[in-house]
Design an enzyme around this catalytic site. Structure first.
Site, short mmCIF file in Angstrom:
data_model
loop_
_atom_site.label_atom_id
_atom_site.label_comp_id
_atom_site.label_asym_id
_atom_site.label_seq_id
_atom_site.Cartn_x
_atom_site.Cartn_y
_atom_site.Cartn_z
N CYS A 131 -8.78 5.33 5.22
CA CYS A 131 -8.88 6.42 4.23
C CYS A 131 -10.15 7.25 4.45
CB CYS A 131 -8.86 5.83 2.83
SG CYS A 131 -8.85 7.08 1.55
N CYS B 47 -15.19 5.84 -1.48
CA CYS B 47 -15.29 4.98 -2.68
C CYS B 47 -16.03 3.69 -2.29
CB CYS B 47 -13.90 4.67 -3.23
SG CYS B 47 -12.88 6.15 -3.38
N CYS C 296 -14.30 0.18 -1.84
CA CYS C 296 -12.97 0.06 -1.25
C CYS C 296 -12.93 -0.46 0.19
CB CYS C 296 -12.23 1.40 -1.33
SG CYS C 296 -10.49 1.20 -0.90
N CYS D 77 4.80 -1.02 -7.83
CA CYS D 77 3.79 0.02 -7.68
C CYS D 77 3.51 0.24 -6.18
CB CYS D 77 2.53 -0.44 -8.41
SG CYS D 77 1.20 0.75 -8.32
N CYS E 168 6.09 2.88 -9.96
CA CYS E 168 4.80 3.54 -10.15
C CYS E 168 4.28 3.86 -8.76
CB CYS E 168 3.86 2.57 -10.87
SG CYS E 168 2.17 3.16 -11.02
N CYS F 151 -0.86 5.98 -15.90
CA CYS F 151 -1.52 4.69 -15.76
C CYS F 151 -2.94 4.96 -15.27
CB CYS F 151 -0.76 3.82 -14.77
SG CYS F 151 -1.62 2.28 -14.39
N ARG G 36 -3.65 -3.95 -18.37
CA ARG G 36 -3.31 -4.78 -17.19
C ARG G 36 -4.52 -5.49 -16.59
NH1 ARG G 36 -0.73 -1.09 -14.03
NH2 ARG G 36 0.86 -1.37 -15.63
N1 SAM Z 1 -6.06 5.99 -2.75
C1 SAM Z 1 -5.56 6.05 -4.07
C2 SAM Z 1 -6.64 6.33 -5.08
O1 SAM Z 1 -7.79 6.16 -4.80
O2 SAM Z 1 -6.27 6.71 -6.21
C3 SAM Z 1 -4.76 4.85 -4.50
C4 SAM Z 1 -5.17 3.47 -4.13
S1 SAM Z 1 -6.70 2.86 -4.76
C5 SAM Z 1 -6.87 1.38 -3.86
C6 SAM Z 1 -6.33 2.42 -6.45
C7 SAM Z 1 -7.44 1.84 -7.29
O3 SAM Z 1 -7.68 0.50 -6.95
C8 SAM Z 1 -8.80 2.48 -7.25
O4 SAM Z 1 -8.89 3.64 -8.00
C9 SAM Z 1 -9.68 1.39 -7.84
O5 SAM Z 1 -9.75 1.53 -9.24
C10 SAM Z 1 -8.93 0.11 -7.48
N2 SAM Z 1 -9.68 -0.65 -6.46
C11 SAM Z 1 -9.75 -0.36 -5.14
N3 SAM Z 1 -10.53 -1.25 -4.51
C12 SAM Z 1 -10.96 -2.13 -5.44
C13 SAM Z 1 -11.82 -3.27 -5.41
N4 SAM Z 1 -12.41 -3.67 -4.28
N5 SAM Z 1 -12.04 -3.94 -6.56
C14 SAM Z 1 -11.47 -3.52 -7.70
N6 SAM Z 1 -10.66 -2.44 -7.80
C15 SAM Z 1 -10.41 -1.75 -6.69
C1 DTB Z 2 -5.38 -0.74 -10.10
O1 DTB Z 2 -6.06 -0.33 -11.05
N1 DTB Z 2 -5.56 -1.88 -9.48
C2 DTB Z 2 -4.64 -2.04 -8.40
C3 DTB Z 2 -3.76 -0.77 -8.52
N2 DTB Z 2 -4.37 -0.08 -9.58
C4 DTB Z 2 -3.54 0.08 -7.35
C5 DTB Z 2 -5.34 -2.23 -7.11
C6 DTB Z 2 -6.41 -3.29 -7.28
C7 DTB Z 2 -7.11 -3.74 -6.09
C8 DTB Z 2 -7.01 -2.92 -4.92
C9 DTB Z 2 -7.93 -3.38 -3.88
C10 DTB Z 2 -7.27 -3.91 -2.68
O2 DTB Z 2 -6.32 -4.73 -2.79
O3 DTB Z 2 -7.71 -3.54 -1.60
FE1 SF4 Z 3 -9.23 5.79 -0.31
FE2 SF4 Z 3 -9.81 3.43 -1.32
FE3 SF4 Z 3 -10.89 5.60 -2.38
FE4 SF4 Z 3 -8.24 5.15 -2.70
S1 SF4 Z 3 -9.91 3.91 -3.52
S2 SF4 Z 3 -9.23 7.09 -2.15
S3 SF4 Z 3 -7.80 4.14 -0.75
S4 SF4 Z 3 -11.24 4.84 -0.29
#
Ligand code: SAM
Ligand code: DTB
Ligand code: SF4
Length: 331
Positions: free
Chosen positions: A54, A58, A61, A98, A130, A190, A260
């Site tokens: 990506c 963030c 992430c 989802c 979703c 959501c 959730r």
């Molecule tokens: N790329 C899209 C976005 O950023 O909206 C969708 C996927 S992103 C992984 C969805 C959400 O997962 C993020 O907004 C964040 O709140 C959560 N998330 C991602 N990595 C995480 C982590 N290491 N620990 C907890 N929540 C995480």
């Molecule tokens: C959300 O709030 N939590 C989910 C879903 N929306 C997409 C993702 C949580 C963890 C994502 C981190 C991972 O698995 O890499």
């Molecule tokens: Fe990309 Fe992860 Fe940020 Fe979603 S949360 S925009 S997957 S870097």
């Protein structure tokens, strides 16, 4: 919003958040019983359509291309594999599937067209779908709705002020704009956040305040999964009490929402999870992987459902109830 009004609502939320813990849990549980079937939980299952690589930064992430994590970018998932995963989850009781993509936002084209087809087909099979695909343009939100999409996940993550120390490649207003487009298209919203990013209590309270303004129908609350290689890899975990305050306050100020338990369940004991359900959580992700990080196995969760006497919520319940009352399913 009028500033005086904003401060007085923030004060109210702060007061609730800081209530003594037993009193707060008791009040939240009371509100929960008035608006929900006790012990009924929604089972969601996440499928990662596009993993890794990506462009965004963030700081939490595993999928950002800017950090050296164990997650390598994968090719787009094939439709067949996606359906196989979805069917397996539905068989064990998931009522919401989802679909996630490590994108900054949706781009028109083949990958998005595949998602539209999958949304259509899964919805026709009687499951809530979703998507969480990053930012959306207005026409993309409408296309998703037209394909039958039930909900769109787009998190605000934290307070407006703290957001910029976590992500620099987009703004809080970008997020709010997509959320507005989702709502306008008639898709259930959501939206939630992460705790343990290094934010203060005030940041958590400010996030709750913003959520109470935009009124999501479901609210994922994630514990940070501190991923090796990301800037937040060394972030110490927050105590469970802060999660309980977050859930309980959300339950009191947004009584009808689904709350959730999301990332971080794997690190939590059964006793801690039981307290989260008592505080008002009524939804979770099943399956041993979220998008890339670990989650409890379905067998372990089955044992927990049995032990706690949890019942699985049927798909489209909010919609059926709203239709019966002549309202929209959003609060
Ligand atoms: N790329 C899209 C976005 O950023 O909206 C969708 C996927 S992103 C992984 C969805 C959400 O997962 C993020 O907004 C964040 O709140 C959560 N998330 C991602 N990595 C995480 C982590 N290491 N620990 C907890 N929540 C995480
Ligand atoms: C959300 O709030 N939590 C989910 C879903 N929306 C997409 C993702 C949580 C963890 C994502 C981190 C991972 O698995 O890499
Ligand atoms: Fe990309 Fe992860 Fe940020 Fe979603 S949360 S925009 S997957 S870097």
């Amino acid at each position: 919003m009028n500033m005086m009004l904003k401060y007085s609502i923030m004060n109210e939320i702060r007061k609730i958040y800081q209530t003594s813990l037993m009193e707060l849990l008791s009040q939240a549980n009371h509100v929960h019983r008035q608006h929900h079937v006790v012990g009924e939980v929604q089972l969601c299952h996440l499928i990662s359509y596009k993993t890794g690589g990506c462009t965004e930064d963030c700081s939490y992430c595993a999928q950002s291309a800017r950090y050296q994590t164990e997650v390598a970018p994968l090719p787009l998932m094939q439709k067949d594999a996606l359906f196989t995963q979805a069917r397996a989850a539905i068989e064990v009781g998931a009522s919401r599937i989802c679909i996630g993509a490590a994108w900054r936002g949706v781009r028109d084209g083949k990958a998005f067209d595949t998602i539209l087809e999958v949304v259509r087909e899964l919805t026709e099979n009687g499951v809530e779908v979703c998507c969480t695909l990053g930012m959306l343009e207005k026409h993309q939100a409408l296309q998703l709705r037209e394909a039958g999409l039930y909900a769109y996940n787009h998190n605000l993550d934290t307070s407006r002020t703290f957001y910029r120390s976590i992500i620099s490649t987009r703004t809080y207003d970008d997020r709010l704009q997509t959320l507005k487009r989702v709502k306008k298209a008639g898709i259930s919203m959501c939206c939630g956040g992460i705790i343990g990013l290094g934010e203060s209590r005030e940041d958590r309270i400010a996030l709750l305040h913003t959520l109470s303004q935009i009124k999501p129908e479901s609210i994922p609350i994630n514990f940070l999964g501190a991923v090796e290689g990301t800037p937040l890899e060394k972030q110490p975990p927050l105590p469970i009490w802060e999660m309980l305050r977050m859930i309980a306050t959300a339950r009191i100020i947004m009584p009808k929402a689904l709350i959730r338990l999301s990332a971080g369940r794997i690190e939590r004991s059964l006793e801690e999870q039981a307290l989260c359900f008592m505080a008002g959580a009524n939804s979770l992700f099943i399956g041993e992987k979220l998008l890339t990080i670990t989650n409890p196995t379905f067998n372990d969760d089955e044992k927990m459902f049995e032990l706690f006497g949890l019942k699985k919520r049927a798909p489209f319940k909010a919609k059926r109830e709203a239709d019966a009352a002549g309202q929209s399913p959003q609060n």
